[in-house]
Design a protein around this motif. Structure first.
Motif, mmCIF file in Angstrom:
data_model
loop_
_atom_site.group_PDB
_atom_site.id
_atom_site.type_symbol
_atom_site.label_atom_id
_atom_site.label_comp_id
_atom_site.label_asym_id
_atom_site.label_seq_id
_atom_site.Cartn_x
_atom_site.Cartn_y
_atom_site.Cartn_z
ATOM 1 N N UNK A 18 -2.570 13.026 -12.609
ATOM 2 C CA UNK A 18 -1.884 11.887 -11.988
ATOM 3 C C UNK A 18 -2.468 10.514 -12.353
ATOM 4 N N UNK A 19 -3.623 10.381 -11.842
ATOM 5 C CA UNK A 19 -4.483 9.168 -11.892
ATOM 6 C C UNK A 19 -4.398 8.805 -13.300
ATOM 7 N N UNK A 20 -4.656 9.554 -14.446
ATOM 8 C CA UNK A 20 -4.865 9.268 -15.773
ATOM 9 C C UNK A 20 -3.470 8.839 -16.191
ATOM 10 N N UNK A 21 -2.538 9.605 -15.957
ATOM 11 C CA UNK A 21 -1.249 9.408 -16.608
ATOM 12 C C UNK A 21 -0.441 8.197 -15.981
ATOM 13 N N UNK A 54 -7.752 6.863 -7.589
ATOM 14 C CA UNK A 54 -9.224 6.801 -7.857
ATOM 15 C C UNK A 54 -10.381 6.606 -6.665
ATOM 16 N N UNK A 55 -9.733 5.781 -5.724
ATOM 17 C CA UNK A 55 -10.434 5.523 -4.501
ATOM 18 C C UNK A 55 -10.682 6.801 -3.625
ATOM 19 N N UNK A 56 -9.410 7.676 -3.602
ATOM 20 C CA UNK A 56 -9.646 8.778 -3.096
ATOM 21 C C UNK A 56 -10.441 10.111 -3.834
ATOM 22 N N UNK A 57 -10.437 9.937 -4.853
ATOM 23 C CA UNK A 57 -11.115 10.872 -5.912
ATOM 24 C C UNK A 57 -12.662 10.761 -5.905
ATOM 25 N N UNK A 58 -13.068 9.218 -5.936
ATOM 26 C CA UNK A 58 -14.381 8.930 -6.440
ATOM 27 C C UNK A 58 -15.021 8.150 -5.516
ATOM 28 N N UNK A 59 -14.363 7.434 -4.335
ATOM 29 C CA UNK A 59 -14.916 6.452 -3.460
ATOM 30 C C UNK A 59 -15.119 5.279 -4.171
ATOM 31 N N UNK A 104 4.882 16.163 -13.733
ATOM 32 C CA UNK A 104 4.334 17.523 -13.775
ATOM 33 C C UNK A 104 3.202 17.453 -12.613
ATOM 34 N N UNK A 105 2.382 16.140 -12.614
ATOM 35 C CA UNK A 105 1.198 16.308 -11.728
ATOM 36 C C UNK A 105 1.648 16.092 -10.163
ATOM 37 N N UNK A 120 -3.272 18.219 -9.033
ATOM 38 C CA UNK A 120 -2.709 17.357 -10.161
ATOM 39 C C UNK A 120 -3.133 15.836 -10.065
ATOM 40 N N UNK A 121 -4.113 15.591 -9.005
ATOM 41 C CA UNK A 121 -4.288 14.108 -8.785
ATOM 42 C C UNK A 121 -4.976 13.576 -9.859
#
Length: 86
Positions: free
Chosen positions: A41-44, A72-77, A29-30, A37-38
Motif C-alpha cells: 500500500x505504501x509503495x502503490x 512509512x512512519x508506522x513501518x520504519x519510524x 488489493x493492499x 498489505x501495508x
C-alpha cells in the motif's frame, strides 16, 4: 507487487496516465489485505502520487503521498531513511 512494477514502468516511460490504473488496483488489493498489505500500500500510494505529480495534478498527488508517508512512519519510524524518502 507486479501491479506496482507495471505502474512504475509506465510512469518512467513518460505515461503517467497509463500508470494510474495499475496503482489504483494495487491500492485496492493492499487495502483488502489489511496489515499484511501495508508495504505494498505504501509503495502503490507513493507511485500514484508521483504519477499525478508528473501530470502536474498536484492537488490529486498530495493525499496519496501524505498517506504513504504516514504508513512509512508506522513501518520504519521517524529516524529511518526510508521515511525521509517516502
Amino acid at each position: 507487487s507486479t501491479l506496482n512494477n507495471l505502474g512504475l514502468v509506465e510512469r518512467l516511460d513518460g505515461r503517467p496516465e497509463a500508470a494510474i490504473p495499475y496503482y489504483e488496483e494495487s491500492i485496492a488489493l493492499a487495502r483488502r489485505a489489511g496489515a499484511s498489505g501495508e508495504y505494498s500500500l505504501h509503495n502503490a500510494l507513493s507511485g500514484l502520487g508521483r504519477a499525478y505529480a508528473q501530470q502536474r495534478r498536484f492537488d490529486d498527488a498530495l493525499p496519496p503521498l501524505r498517506e504513504s508517508h504516514a504508513i512509512a512512519l508506522r513501518l520504519y519510524g521517524e529516524e529511518n531513511p526510508m521515511t525521509a524518502s517516502a
